[in-house]
Scaffold this motif. Sequence first.
Motif, PDB file in Angstrom:
ATOM      1  N   ALA A 258       0.829  -1.203   0.000  1.00  0.00           N
ATOM      2  CA  ALA A 258       0.000   0.000   0.000  1.00  0.00           C
ATOM      3  C   ALA A 258       0.865   1.254   0.000  1.00  0.00           C
ATOM      4  O   ALA A 258       0.557   2.238  -0.685  1.00  0.00           O
ATOM      5  N   ALA A 259       1.957   1.222   0.772  1.00  0.00           N
ATOM      6  CA  ALA A 259       2.867   2.371   0.815  1.00  0.00           C
ATOM      7  C   ALA A 259       3.516   2.600  -0.546  1.00  0.00           C
ATOM      8  O   ALA A 259       3.680   3.741  -0.992  1.00  0.00           O
ATOM      9  N   ALA A 260       3.881   1.517  -1.221  1.00  0.00           N
ATOM     10  CA  ALA A 260       4.489   1.639  -2.542  1.00  0.00           C
ATOM     11  C   ALA A 260       3.500   2.214  -3.544  1.00  0.00           C
ATOM     12  O   ALA A 260       3.854   3.051  -4.387  1.00  0.00           O
ATOM     13  N   ALA A 261       2.247   1.798  -3.445  1.00  0.00           N
ATOM     14  CA  ALA A 261       1.222   2.320  -4.354  1.00  0.00           C
ATOM     15  C   ALA A 261       0.982   3.805  -4.105  1.00  0.00           C
ATOM     16  O   ALA A 261       0.827   4.589  -5.050  1.00  0.00           O
ATOM     17  N   ALA A 262       0.948   4.204  -2.826  1.00  0.00           N
ATOM     18  CA  ALA A 262       0.747   5.620  -2.494  1.00  0.00           C
ATOM     19  C   ALA A 262       1.895   6.460  -3.022  1.00  0.00           C
ATOM     20  O   ALA A 262       1.696   7.568  -3.542  1.00  0.00           O
ATOM     21  N   ALA A 263       3.127   5.955  -2.914  1.00  0.00           N
ATOM     22  CA  ALA A 263       4.287   6.695  -3.416  1.00  0.00           C
ATOM     23  C   ALA A 263       4.229   6.840  -4.926  1.00  0.00           C
ATOM     24  O   ALA A 263       4.599   7.883  -5.484  1.00  0.00           O
ATOM     25  N   ALA A 264       3.749   5.809  -5.614  1.00  0.00           N
ATOM     26  CA  ALA A 264       3.666   5.871  -7.074  1.00  0.00           C
ATOM     27  C   ALA A 264       2.651   6.900  -7.538  1.00  0.00           C
ATOM     28  O   ALA A 264       2.774   7.443  -8.637  1.00  0.00           O
ATOM     29  N   GLU A 265       1.659   7.176  -6.707  1.00  0.00           N
ATOM     30  CA  GLU A 265       0.620   8.141  -7.073  1.00  0.00           C
ATOM     31  C   GLU A 265       0.903   9.542  -6.546  1.00  0.00           C
ATOM     32  O   GLU A 265       0.135  10.472  -6.815  1.00  0.00           O
ATOM     33  N   ALA A 266       1.967   9.734  -5.790  1.00  0.00           N
ATOM     34  CA  ALA A 266       2.260  11.039  -5.191  1.00  0.00           C
ATOM     35  C   ALA A 266       2.609  12.054  -6.285  1.00  0.00           C
ATOM     36  O   ALA A 266       3.336  11.739  -7.229  1.00  0.00           O
ATOM     37  N   ARG A 267       2.106  13.269  -6.135  1.00  0.00           N
ATOM     38  CA  ARG A 267       2.333  14.314  -7.132  1.00  0.00           C
ATOM     39  C   ARG A 267       2.539  15.676  -6.461  1.00  0.00           C
ATOM     40  O   ARG A 267       1.966  15.939  -5.395  1.00  0.00           O
ATOM     41  N   ALA A 268       3.321  16.517  -7.103  1.00  0.00           N
ATOM     42  CA  ALA A 268       3.406  17.935  -6.738  1.00  0.00           C
ATOM     43  C   ALA A 268       2.721  18.736  -7.824  1.00  0.00           C
ATOM     44  O   ALA A 268       2.967  18.509  -9.017  1.00  0.00           O
ATOM     45  N   ALA A 330       1.927  22.679 -13.884  1.00  0.00           N
ATOM     46  CA  ALA A 330       2.816  21.521 -14.031  1.00  0.00           C
ATOM     47  C   ALA A 330       2.504  20.486 -12.972  1.00  0.00           C
ATOM     48  O   ALA A 330       2.149  20.815 -11.838  1.00  0.00           O
ATOM     49  N   VAL A 331       2.662  19.235 -13.353  1.00  0.00           N
ATOM     50  CA  VAL A 331       2.519  18.106 -12.435  1.00  0.00           C
ATOM     51  C   VAL A 331       3.875  17.418 -12.361  1.00  0.00           C
ATOM     52  O   VAL A 331       4.425  16.996 -13.393  1.00  0.00           O
ATOM     53  N   LEU A 332       4.421  17.323 -11.150  1.00  0.00           N
ATOM     54  CA  LEU A 332       5.707  16.639 -10.936  1.00  0.00           C
ATOM     55  C   LEU A 332       5.461  15.305 -10.259  1.00  0.00           C
ATOM     56  O   LEU A 332       4.532  15.162  -9.450  1.00  0.00           O
ATOM     57  N   LYS A 333       6.278  14.330 -10.579  1.00  0.00           N
ATOM     58  CA  LYS A 333       6.164  13.004  -9.974  1.00  0.00           C
ATOM     59  C   LYS A 333       7.549  12.421  -9.731  1.00  0.00           C
ATOM     60  O   LYS A 333       8.569  12.992 -10.157  1.00  0.00           O
ATOM     61  N   ARG A 334       7.563  11.280  -9.042  1.00  0.00           N
ATOM     62  CA  ARG A 334       8.814  10.544  -8.864  1.00  0.00           C
ATOM     63  C   ARG A 334       9.148   9.793 -10.168  1.00  0.00           C
ATOM     64  O   ARG A 334       8.243   9.274 -10.829  1.00  0.00           O
TER      65      ARG A 334
END
Length: 338
Positions: A258-268, A330-334
Motif C-alpha cells: 500500500a505504501a508503494a502504491a501511495a508513493a507511485a501516485e504522489a504528485r506535486a 505543471a505536475v511533478l512526480k517521482r
Amino acid sequence: MALTSRITLKGSEPSGPEDYLSTSLGVIFPDDVTNQHGDAEHRLMYASPHLPRPLLLDLADPEGETDRRLFSHYLWNASLLLAELVERDTLGVEDADRPSDNGAAAAGGGGGLGEGVSFDVRGKAVVELGAGTALPSMMAGLLGASRVVVTDYPAPAVIKTLRENIARNIQPQLGPAGGEEAVTPAASVLVSGHSWGEFPPEDALLTTENQHAFDRVFVADCLWMPWQHANLHRSIDHFLRQRREQWDGGDSEGAAAAAAAAAAEARAWVVAGFHTGREKMRGFFDAAALAQAGLEVERIWERDCDGHERAWSWDREEDVTVRKRWLVIAVLKRPGAA
C-alpha cells in the motif's frame, strides 16, 4: 467565468487618488488583468458557487522590507487557479472557465491539455509550500483531504495571519452541501514556518515526522526567484512520498504494498503566473535539476484567466499585458511512477 471573478474586497471605500486609480485600472485598461489581490487594510472575499458562503481572507501586514519582499501579503492568481482545479476535480463539477471547442463548459476531470490529470484531494495528505493566504489548502481542507499542512517563510506576521485564516475558514458549515462531515478539522491543520531547503534537526515536526509523508504538494506562484529553485526542489522532495528501495519486513507485506502504491501516485502540483517573465522560471523545470531531487515533469501546459489553454513555452514573446493573463500548470512526480 473569469478566474478573478470570485474575488472581491471587503473593507473601507477608496479615499485618495491612488486608491481610486488602483480600483479603476480595469476600466482604463480593459485588457489588463489584476494578478495580485488585497492588502492589509482589506479582507478578501472568495465566493465559490459550490460553497454555501464566501471565505474571508485576511492579508498579512509585512514587518519590515525583508518580509515585504516575500510578496506573501497578496493573493495571487496562481492560488486562485489551483484552488479552482482542486474544487473542480474533487467535486466533479464543470470547468466553468475553460471553453471547449463547441463553446460549452468542459466537465471536471482534467480536460484539454490536462486530459487525464485529476486534482482530486479526497483522502489525500496535502502540504502547501509558500502558502501566502493558503487558499488551495483551505479548499483541500473543506473538500475532504485527510490531512493538511500549511507552510510559508517563518515571518511572524505571515504565520499569524495564516493560522487565523485557517481557523476561520476550514469549518464544517463552510463546506459544500452534503460534505460537512468530510471537512478536515481546523484544529488538526498544522501551520508552520518553513524556509525552502532548510530542515533544522531541532524542528522534528518538519524534518522527521512529515518527511516523505504527503500525497500532494501544492506550490502556487513560488517560481519567481531563480536563486531559490534548488531549495524549492529540495523541499518538494522532502515532503513528497517516495518508494522505499527495499521492503525491510518492518511492516506487513500488505502495508508495504500500500505504501508503494501511495508513493507511485504522489504528485506535486505547481502553478505560477508569468508576471516576472518566463525566463526566471525556466530553470525550475530543468530536467537535470529536478532529477537531483528525485523528481520529473509528468505534464506541463499553460492556461489563461479565461480558461484558454496552450502548450508550455519558456521563450514565448508577448507584451506584459498579455503575459499577465497566462499561468503555467505543471505536475511533478517521482521517476518511474505510473
